[in-house]
Design a protein around this motif. Sequence first.
Motif, short mmCIF file in Angstrom:
data_model
loop_
_atom_site.label_atom_id
_atom_site.label_comp_id
_atom_site.label_asym_id
_atom_site.label_seq_id
_atom_site.Cartn_x
_atom_site.Cartn_y
_atom_site.Cartn_z
N ILE A 17 0.84 -1.20 0.00
CA ILE A 17 0.00 0.00 0.00
C ILE A 17 0.88 1.25 0.00
N GLU A 18 1.94 1.21 0.80
CA GLU A 18 2.86 2.34 0.88
C GLU A 18 3.49 2.62 -0.48
N LEU A 19 3.87 1.55 -1.20
CA LEU A 19 4.50 1.70 -2.51
C LEU A 19 3.54 2.33 -3.53
N ILE A 20 2.31 1.84 -3.58
CA ILE A 20 1.31 2.38 -4.51
C ILE A 20 1.03 3.85 -4.19
N ALA A 21 0.86 4.14 -2.90
CA ALA A 21 0.62 5.52 -2.48
C ALA A 21 1.80 6.42 -2.84
N THR A 22 3.01 5.89 -2.70
CA THR A 22 4.21 6.63 -3.03
C THR A 22 4.26 7.00 -4.51
N LEU A 23 3.94 6.04 -5.37
CA LEU A 23 3.94 6.29 -6.81
C LEU A 23 2.90 7.34 -7.19
N LEU A 24 1.73 7.26 -6.56
CA LEU A 24 0.69 8.25 -6.82
C LEU A 24 1.10 9.63 -6.31
N ALA A 25 1.78 9.65 -5.16
CA ALA A 25 2.25 10.93 -4.62
C ALA A 25 3.29 11.56 -5.52
N LEU A 26 4.16 10.74 -6.09
CA LEU A 26 5.15 11.25 -7.04
C LEU A 26 4.46 11.84 -8.27
N ALA A 27 3.44 11.13 -8.75
CA ALA A 27 2.68 11.64 -9.90
C ALA A 27 2.08 12.99 -9.57
N TYR A 28 1.54 13.12 -8.35
CA TYR A 28 0.96 14.40 -7.93
C TYR A 28 1.97 15.53 -7.99
#
Length: 212
Positions: A18-29
């Motif tokens: 979950i942390e990894l997926i959230a991290t990738l989305l945060a980078l996209a943001y």
Amino acid sequence: MNELLSKVISDWQLLHSIELIATLLALAYVFLALKQSLWCWPAALLSTLLFSHVMWDSALLSDALLQLYYAGMALYGWRRWQQYQQQHGKGQAPVFERPWQWHLILVSSTAIAGLVLGYFMEHYTHADFAWLDAQTTAFSLVATWLVAQKLVSNWLYWVVIDAVSIYVYAQKHLYFLTALFMLYTIIALVGYFAWRSHYQLQQTSTLDPARL
């Protein structure tokens, strides 16, 4: 014993997935925000919802509450940037800035709010890094609002917030988040200079007699 160990490993893997997926989305943001793309806000919404679970499970209660605020600000930011685009047509919407006196008042009042939150977290919850986490939380609340308002200096707030967050997340062994905030710090510096350049071009265009 084996069943307990298997459950611990399974829970650990789920949390870090979950942390990894959230991290990738945060980078996209962040990359989309740097480009002033409206689509940064949907990425932010999904990321914050996932991070709220990670923070709560890691006993970073201030951060968990912060993520819920981020989710609300993602909706606000989406609407606010839409309004800017509608006001300025197809061209890139302007960015803005405030005088240093305004920022001094904002920083002082935010620090006081962080102390109040830190006291509550230290004495009434089981939060780790209660005082430090409360300060990053308070300033993150303000900095996110500054992003939605398209103030150039929002990036300078994030440079400091992200640098402090690296220490907190490293101590909690949240490795994806630690790496993410290292990258965030660099991106925030790039974002500041990119938005400042845009702002300076706006000022030049405003003063250019040929454009009057």
